[in-house]
Scaffold this motif. Sequence first.
Motif, PDB file in Angstrom:
ATOM      1  N   GLY A 117      44.029  42.632  22.184  1.00 21.00           N
ATOM      2  CA  GLY A 117      43.153  41.698  22.869  1.00 21.00           C
ATOM      3  C   GLY A 117      42.012  42.352  23.622  1.00 21.00           C
ATOM      4  O   GLY A 117      41.111  41.665  24.100  1.00 21.00           O
ATOM      5  N   VAL A 118      42.039  43.688  23.754  1.00 20.19           N
ATOM      6  CA  VAL A 118      40.961  44.413  24.418  1.00 20.19           C
ATOM      7  C   VAL A 118      40.158  45.147  23.355  1.00 20.19           C
ATOM      8  O   VAL A 118      40.674  46.023  22.660  1.00 20.19           O
ATOM      9  CB  VAL A 118      41.494  45.411  25.461  1.00 20.19           C
ATOM     10  CG1 VAL A 118      40.345  46.177  26.101  1.00 20.19           C
ATOM     11  CG2 VAL A 118      42.310  44.679  26.526  1.00 20.19           C
ATOM     12  N   THR A 170      45.775  44.881  30.689  1.00 19.05           N
ATOM     13  CA  THR A 170      44.652  44.142  30.096  1.00 19.05           C
ATOM     14  C   THR A 170      43.760  43.551  31.178  1.00 19.05           C
ATOM     15  O   THR A 170      42.522  43.549  31.049  1.00 19.05           O
ATOM     16  CB  THR A 170      45.177  43.034  29.172  1.00 19.05           C
ATOM     17  OG1 THR A 170      45.893  43.626  28.087  1.00 19.05           O
ATOM     18  CG2 THR A 170      44.040  42.189  28.621  1.00 19.05           C
ATOM     19  N   GLU A 171      44.351  43.054  32.259  1.00 19.40           N
ATOM     20  CA  GLU A 171      43.568  42.491  33.360  1.00 19.40           C
ATOM     21  C   GLU A 171      42.657  43.552  33.971  1.00 19.40           C
ATOM     22  O   GLU A 171      41.486  43.281  34.277  1.00 19.40           O
ATOM     23  CB  GLU A 171      44.506  41.910  34.420  1.00 19.40           C
ATOM     24  CG  GLU A 171      45.246  40.659  33.951  1.00 19.40           C
ATOM     25  CD  GLU A 171      46.340  40.227  34.910  1.00 19.40           C
ATOM     26  OE1 GLU A 171      46.635  40.992  35.861  1.00 19.40           O
ATOM     27  OE2 GLU A 171      46.910  39.140  34.710  1.00 19.40           O
ATOM     28  N   THR A 174      39.865  44.430  31.393  1.00 17.93           N
ATOM     29  CA  THR A 174      38.882  43.346  31.280  1.00 17.93           C
ATOM     30  C   THR A 174      37.828  43.466  32.378  1.00 17.93           C
ATOM     31  O   THR A 174      36.627  43.261  32.134  1.00 17.93           O
ATOM     32  CB  THR A 174      39.578  41.982  31.355  1.00 17.93           C
ATOM     33  OG1 THR A 174      40.495  41.857  30.258  1.00 17.93           O
ATOM     34  CG2 THR A 174      38.571  40.849  31.282  1.00 17.93           C
ATOM     35  N   LEU A 175      38.268  43.815  33.579  1.00 14.73           N
ATOM     36  CA  LEU A 175      37.317  43.992  34.678  1.00 14.73           C
ATOM     37  C   LEU A 175      36.461  45.248  34.487  1.00 14.73           C
ATOM     38  O   LEU A 175      35.294  45.278  34.894  1.00 14.73           O
ATOM     39  CB  LEU A 175      38.069  44.078  36.006  1.00 14.73           C
ATOM     40  CG  LEU A 175      38.769  42.794  36.464  1.00 14.73           C
ATOM     41  CD1 LEU A 175      39.624  43.057  37.691  1.00 14.73           C
ATOM     42  CD2 LEU A 175      37.748  41.703  36.766  1.00 14.73           C
ATOM     43  N   ARG A 177      35.610  46.551  31.561  1.00 15.40           N
ATOM     44  CA  ARG A 177      34.933  46.533  30.252  1.00 15.40           C
ATOM     45  C   ARG A 177      33.415  46.566  30.359  1.00 15.40           C
ATOM     46  O   ARG A 177      32.734  47.178  29.538  1.00 15.40           O
ATOM     47  CB  ARG A 177      35.382  45.284  29.472  1.00 15.40           C
ATOM     48  CG  ARG A 177      34.807  45.142  28.053  1.00 15.40           C
ATOM     49  CD  ARG A 177      35.341  46.209  27.129  1.00 15.40           C
ATOM     50  NE  ARG A 177      35.053  45.956  25.742  1.00 15.40           N
ATOM     51  CZ  ARG A 177      33.845  46.032  25.180  1.00 15.40           C
ATOM     52  NH1 ARG A 177      32.808  46.353  25.916  1.00 15.40           N
ATOM     53  NH2 ARG A 177      33.690  45.801  23.893  1.00 15.40           N
ATOM     54  N   GLN A 178      32.845  45.913  31.375  1.00  8.48           N
ATOM     55  CA  GLN A 178      31.387  45.829  31.484  1.00  8.48           C
ATOM     56  C   GLN A 178      30.778  46.924  32.363  1.00  8.48           C
ATOM     57  O   GLN A 178      29.562  46.943  32.549  1.00  8.48           O
ATOM     58  CB  GLN A 178      31.007  44.452  32.054  1.00  8.48           C
ATOM     59  CG  GLN A 178      31.455  43.276  31.207  1.00  8.48           C
ATOM     60  CD  GLN A 178      30.955  43.364  29.777  1.00  8.48           C
ATOM     61  OE1 GLN A 178      29.779  43.683  29.538  1.00  8.48           O
ATOM     62  NE2 GLN A 178      31.822  43.078  28.821  1.00  8.48           N
TER      63      GLN A 178
END
Length: 291
Positions: A117-118, A170-171, A174-175, A177-178
Amino acid sequence: MDLPSPHPQDRLRARLHERLRGFMAPAGAGVHNHARNLFSYCALHRERLAAIKLPHPIIGIVLRGRKEVWLGDVSQSFPPGSVIVLPRNVPMDVVNIPGETGIYESLVLEVPVLPEGVAPLTLAERRGREAVSRAFGITLSDDLIEALSHAAATIRDEAMSETVQALRLTEVLTLLRQLPEARALFTASLAEEVAWLIGSDPTHDWSVGHVAGAVGIGASTLRRRLAAEGSSFRAILRSERLRAGHSALAAGASSLTAADAAGYVSRSHFARRYRESFGRSPSGRALRRHA
């Protein structure tokens, strides 16, 4: 006379440091394992690790003392509470400096593979970020502090399932990732990028040309680069489709539904490939033929 207010990042570093006090290891140099891929590293004397290359990217949090990271003649310094991301296979000098207590300590989480999912960085994203400086320090936020704290506690808890542990990681990712300074976590090999692409839609009628176009290179270049990595388009396609079928079966799906989820038109072909890979039939029931 009023003292200047602390910088927002200083306050956030102090907050994260307080949240992770429970991870501080007993005095003693070396590695202190908390869980798989999660450990503390302690040093009792100033040490310089020269030209090290990490096998996996890491997320590191300085707990005591100070860390310096050198790329050539340029250094970056990180006080307690700092979060850093270090890349794999990049030679660098790392200096660990004990603090007033005489101890240097960091909490380290290795990220050998991205959780399901990542997504890894695409070729276009990698090209678009080539001009970004090699800064390793992460800009903290309230959300990231909460995610890091929860992830560390969950990964350390043996009672937690691997599914929940992967969700907490994953949480965090997700933070991150950008953030350009975290890009090392998401820079995958071409084989990993192709696997992600196929795994995102295993039922699609993938071809070498289609995948090559999606990652921004020619078909012959794709084949050549995959071969150099010890892989091939056909092997990745089969692996990702069978993984999708295996996940469907593990979730309770019938063998027929699993064959559909894996993108196999021929039920017998799916069953044969499944047996070759996993050593058993996907089901004792016969698969009905479907188009």
